[in-house]
Design a protein around this motif. Structure first.
Motif, mmCIF file in Angstrom:
data_model
loop_
_atom_site.group_PDB
_atom_site.id
_atom_site.type_symbol
_atom_site.label_atom_id
_atom_site.label_comp_id
_atom_site.label_asym_id
_atom_site.label_seq_id
_atom_site.Cartn_x
_atom_site.Cartn_y
_atom_site.Cartn_z
ATOM 1 N N ALA A 94 0.166 -4.143 -8.444
ATOM 2 C CA ALA A 94 -0.348 -4.946 -7.332
ATOM 3 C C ALA A 94 0.560 -6.131 -7.068
ATOM 4 O O ALA A 94 1.301 -6.582 -7.956
ATOM 5 C CB ALA A 94 -1.765 -5.435 -7.638
ATOM 6 N N VAL A 95 0.480 -6.646 -5.839
ATOM 7 C CA VAL A 95 1.171 -7.870 -5.465
ATOM 8 C C VAL A 95 0.123 -8.949 -5.222
ATOM 9 O O VAL A 95 -0.929 -8.677 -4.635
ATOM 10 C CB VAL A 95 2.056 -7.664 -4.222
ATOM 11 N N ARG A 96 0.402 -10.155 -5.691
ATOM 12 C CA ARG A 96 -0.562 -11.254 -5.584
ATOM 13 C C ARG A 96 -0.115 -12.278 -4.556
ATOM 14 O O ARG A 96 1.066 -12.641 -4.485
ATOM 15 C CB ARG A 96 -0.726 -11.943 -6.939
ATOM 16 N N LEU A 110 1.158 -11.522 4.435
ATOM 17 C CA LEU A 110 0.192 -10.643 3.773
ATOM 18 C C LEU A 110 0.186 -9.249 4.377
ATOM 19 O O LEU A 110 0.294 -8.252 3.654
ATOM 20 C CB LEU A 110 -1.210 -11.268 3.850
ATOM 21 N N ASP A 111 0.045 -9.148 5.678
ATOM 22 C CA ASP A 111 -0.103 -7.843 6.300
ATOM 23 C C ASP A 111 1.120 -6.961 6.055
ATOM 24 O O ASP A 111 0.994 -5.813 5.598
ATOM 25 C CB ASP A 111 -0.345 -8.002 7.799
ATOM 26 N N SER A 112 2.293 -7.487 6.315
ATOM 27 C CA SER A 112 3.498 -6.659 6.207
ATOM 28 C C SER A 112 3.823 -6.303 4.763
ATOM 29 O O SER A 112 4.144 -5.145 4.447
ATOM 30 C CB SER A 112 4.688 -7.367 6.852
ATOM 31 N N LEU A 113 3.727 -7.286 3.840
ATOM 32 C CA LEU A 113 4.098 -7.009 2.450
ATOM 33 C C LEU A 113 3.054 -6.138 1.759
ATOM 34 O O LEU A 113 3.405 -5.222 1.007
ATOM 35 C CB LEU A 113 4.301 -8.320 1.689
ATOM 36 N N ALA A 114 1.770 -6.405 2.011
ATOM 37 C CA ALA A 114 0.718 -5.591 1.391
ATOM 38 C C ALA A 114 0.823 -4.141 1.836
ATOM 39 O O ALA A 114 0.634 -3.212 1.036
ATOM 40 C CB ALA A 114 -0.652 -6.154 1.735
ATOM 41 N N ARG A 115 1.129 -3.929 3.103
ATOM 42 C CA ARG A 115 1.271 -2.549 3.586
ATOM 43 C C ARG A 115 2.515 -1.883 2.996
ATOM 44 O O ARG A 115 2.509 -0.690 2.660
ATOM 45 C CB ARG A 115 1.338 -2.539 5.116
ATOM 46 N N ARG A 116 3.573 -2.655 2.837
ATOM 47 C CA ARG A 116 4.812 -2.054 2.336
ATOM 48 C C ARG A 116 4.699 -1.654 0.868
ATOM 49 O O ARG A 116 5.112 -0.543 0.495
ATOM 50 C CB ARG A 116 5.991 -3.014 2.535
ATOM 51 N N VAL A 117 4.121 -2.516 0.028
ATOM 52 C CA VAL A 117 4.007 -2.135 -1.383
ATOM 53 C C VAL A 117 3.054 -0.956 -1.560
ATOM 54 O O VAL A 117 3.223 -0.131 -2.471
ATOM 55 C CB VAL A 117 3.578 -3.323 -2.271
ATOM 56 N N TRP A 123 0.481 0.372 -4.366
ATOM 57 C CA TRP A 123 -0.103 -0.862 -4.877
ATOM 58 C C TRP A 123 -1.166 -1.410 -3.937
ATOM 59 O O TRP A 123 -1.165 -1.142 -2.729
ATOM 60 C CB TRP A 123 0.967 -1.935 -5.026
ATOM 61 N N HIS A 124 -2.041 -2.260 -4.515
ATOM 62 C CA HIS A 124 -2.970 -3.034 -3.700
ATOM 63 C C HIS A 124 -2.525 -4.501 -3.686
ATOM 64 O O HIS A 124 -1.564 -4.875 -4.367
ATOM 65 C CB HIS A 124 -4.405 -2.910 -4.219
ATOM 66 N N ALA A 125 -3.200 -5.308 -2.900
ATOM 67 C CA ALA A 125 -2.923 -6.742 -2.815
ATOM 68 C C ALA A 125 -4.066 -7.517 -3.452
ATOM 69 O O ALA A 125 -5.234 -7.125 -3.332
ATOM 70 C CB ALA A 125 -2.760 -7.184 -1.362
ATOM 71 N N TYR A 243 -6.894 0.381 -10.767
ATOM 72 C CA TYR A 243 -5.532 0.143 -11.249
ATOM 73 C C TYR A 243 -4.818 1.424 -11.682
ATOM 74 O O TYR A 243 -3.701 1.368 -12.177
ATOM 75 C CB TYR A 243 -5.552 -0.847 -12.419
ATOM 76 N N ARG A 244 -5.472 2.563 -11.538
ATOM 77 C CA ARG A 244 -4.879 3.870 -11.835
ATOM 78 C C ARG A 244 -4.339 3.927 -13.265
ATOM 79 O O ARG A 244 -3.184 4.303 -13.522
ATOM 80 C CB ARG A 244 -3.775 4.177 -10.819
ATOM 81 N N ILE A 245 -5.220 3.574 -14.218
ATOM 82 C CA ILE A 245 -4.806 3.502 -15.612
ATOM 83 C C ILE A 245 -4.481 4.879 -16.182
ATOM 84 O O ILE A 245 -3.578 5.018 -17.013
ATOM 85 C CB ILE A 245 -5.892 2.799 -16.446
#
Length: 262
Positions: A94-96, A110-117, A123-125, A243-245
């Motif tokens: 995830a990205v914080r 937020l919008d662009s980076l969260a969508r890209r990761v 990942w989630h944000a 978190y897809r452990i």
């Protein structure tokens, strides 16, 4: 128990003073000693404002803690896709965005980076934000692929805004009980009623700058508030799925040297 929110502070790696504050050391080994009696099987190591965009401490912590643990990092909006892939292979999930204290990418990204990761690595944000500020962000948050909010949103005034987003699929960290200004059991029940899968418990250790640090009794508080079934989901099941452990452990089994660069 899956500890969905913890910090590792290792002075061997870069630390940045934030508003005149530099946290004391709390290494991965310190963490393991502190939670030894709690039945922790994994967790999410979350980058703090005082760590900025440094990844070295996080990769070292994940190596020490093992494949039950994942990372939540801070990245600049300019980060390359190859770097996201590299961090994903090491267990970052995830990205914080630290709206409250800084040290992360700007909330305008937020919008662009969260969508890209999410597109690059699934990942989630995660947002550290006072829920009173959520109305200004809601239109963006509710359309992102996956989001969680730290510390129950912090404020009673913001709780209705938080619950609206929970109803739209946003997850909530049941963490930092000593940071909030409301009755925690009531808030836990309200979030679980909106979405039984939303709550993810974490110790928030070492509780940097918290008026009241984590106490072992906080674990029992969750079960007492929610009952055994919802309590178990909040303490483990919800976060291990988010978190897809299972994938993290399988990746480690298939390639145990990936985190150390071997």
């Amino acid at each position: 128990m899956f500890d969905a929110h913890l910090h590792i502070i290792d002075p061997r790696f870069p630390l940045i003073e934030n508003d005149g504050y530099l946290p004391p050391a709390f290494t991965a080994h310190d963490y393991l000693r502190r939670v030894a009696a709690l039945g922790v099987t994994g967790g999410a190591v979350v980058s703090g404002s005082f760590q900025g965009f440094d990844q070295s401490y996080l990769l070292d912590a994940l190596r020490v803690l093992g494949p039950g643990f994942v990372g939540v990092t801070q990245l600049p909006a300019s980060v390359a896709d190859d770097e996201i892939v590299r961090l994903d292979a090491a267990g970052v999930r995830a990205v914080r965005f630290n709206v409250r204290r800084g040290g992360s990418a700007s909330i305008t990204e937020l919008d662009s980076l969260a969508r890209r990761v999410h597109d690059v690595a699934g990942w989630h944000a995660e947002l550290y934000v006072d829920a009173r500020d959520l109305p200004d962000l809601a239109a963006t948050i509710e359309h992102l692929p996956a989001v969680s909010i730290d510390h129950l949103g912090l404020s009673s005034e913001g709780l209705p805004h938080l619950l609206k987003l929970v109803d739209r699929g946003v997850r909530v960290k049941a963490t930092g009980f000593g940071r909030v200004d409301f009755d925690v059991p009531s808030a836990l029940r309200a979030v679980a009623a909106a979405n039984p899968s939303a709550l993810m418990f974490g110790t928030d250790l070492p509780s940097t700058r918290a008026p009241r640090p984590f106490d072992d009794e906080d674990v029992a508080l969750v079960v007492d508030a929610l009952g055994p079934e919802l309590g178990a989901a909040a303490l483990s099941g919800n976060a291990t799925a988010f978190y897809r452990i299972t994938r993290r452990r399988q990746d480690h089994k298939n390639n145990p040297g990936v985190e150390t660069g071997r």
